[in-house]
Design a protein around this motif. Structure first.
Motif, PDB file in Angstrom:
ATOM      1  N   UNK A  42      48.744  59.067  35.334  1.00 37.85           N
ATOM      2  CA  UNK A  42      48.157  58.102  36.742  1.00 37.85           C
ATOM      3  C   UNK A  42      48.719  57.380  37.228  1.00 37.85           C
ATOM      4  N   UNK A  43      48.884  56.613  36.067  1.00 34.15           N
ATOM      5  CA  UNK A  43      49.426  55.021  36.435  1.00 34.15           C
ATOM      6  C   UNK A  43      50.405  55.226  37.432  1.00 34.15           C
ATOM      7  N   UNK A  44      51.739  55.642  37.735  1.00 33.70           N
ATOM      8  CA  UNK A  44      52.230  55.708  38.637  1.00 33.70           C
ATOM      9  C   UNK A  44      51.766  56.139  40.360  1.00 33.70           C
ATOM     10  N   UNK A  45      50.573  57.451  39.904  1.00 38.54           N
ATOM     11  CA  UNK A  45      50.536  57.258  41.270  1.00 38.54           C
ATOM     12  C   UNK A  45      49.190  56.756  41.767  1.00 38.54           C
ATOM     13  N   UNK A  46      48.212  55.989  41.053  1.00 40.65           N
ATOM     14  CA  UNK A  46      48.146  54.785  41.217  1.00 40.65           C
ATOM     15  C   UNK A  46      48.229  53.557  41.302  1.00 40.65           C
ATOM     16  N   UNK A  47      49.657  53.293  40.938  1.00 39.36           N
ATOM     17  CA  UNK A  47      50.595  52.778  41.856  1.00 39.36           C
ATOM     18  C   UNK A  47      50.756  52.846  43.122  1.00 39.36           C
ATOM     19  N   UNK A  48      50.970  53.981  43.186  1.00 43.35           N
ATOM     20  CA  UNK A  48      51.352  54.320  44.570  1.00 43.35           C
ATOM     21  C   UNK A  48      50.441  53.941  45.485  1.00 43.35           C
ATOM     22  N   UNK A  49      48.898  54.201  45.397  1.00 50.56           N
ATOM     23  CA  UNK A  49      48.360  53.486  45.852  1.00 50.56           C
ATOM     24  C   UNK A  49      47.344  51.909  46.254  1.00 50.56           C
ATOM     25  N   UNK A  50      48.121  51.246  45.470  1.00 49.01           N
ATOM     26  CA  UNK A  50      48.236  49.937  45.016  1.00 49.01           C
ATOM     27  C   UNK A  50      47.048  50.101  44.156  1.00 49.01           C
TER      28      UNK A  50
END
Length: 108
Positions: free
Chosen positions: A32-40
């Protein structure tokens, strides 16, 4: 408050995409951390990130955990109108003043 509303709107968009894209859903649940970061949506280091199943689209915060609630997908096929209607319900607080300045596509 606007930052929180903006974050919740982005989370709502992530949820809608996860409902429609099984691969994206798997990535969201496994990293989740990476996916959330992809969406700022950055989560501070040292803060745990959880994506958990729930009944409503929302973000819960504690001092050490950011919990993103992921509801089950609707039983019917999502249409563009459904996503817009979700934005209407989400933006009903009037944060954007009905002008769309917050970036939403609502019709409030």
């Amino acid at each position: 408050m606007i930052a929180q509303l903006s974050e919740e709107m982005v989370w709502s968009q992530i949820v809608a995409r996860a409902w429609c894209d099984e691969g994206f859903m798997k990535r969201l649940l496994s990293d989740p951390r990476s996916v959330l970061a992809e969406h700022d949506l950055e989560v501070p280091p040292g803060t745990e990130v959880e994506v958990v199943l729930g009944t409503e689209v929302k973000v819960d915060d504690t001092d050490t955990v950011r919990r993103f609630i992921l509801p089950a997908s609707p039983s019917h096929e999502l249409m563009e109108e459904d996503l817009v209607e979700g934005a209407v319900a989400w933006c009903a607080c009037g944060a954007c003043g009905g002008c769309g300045a917050c970036g939403c596509r609502c019709r409030c």
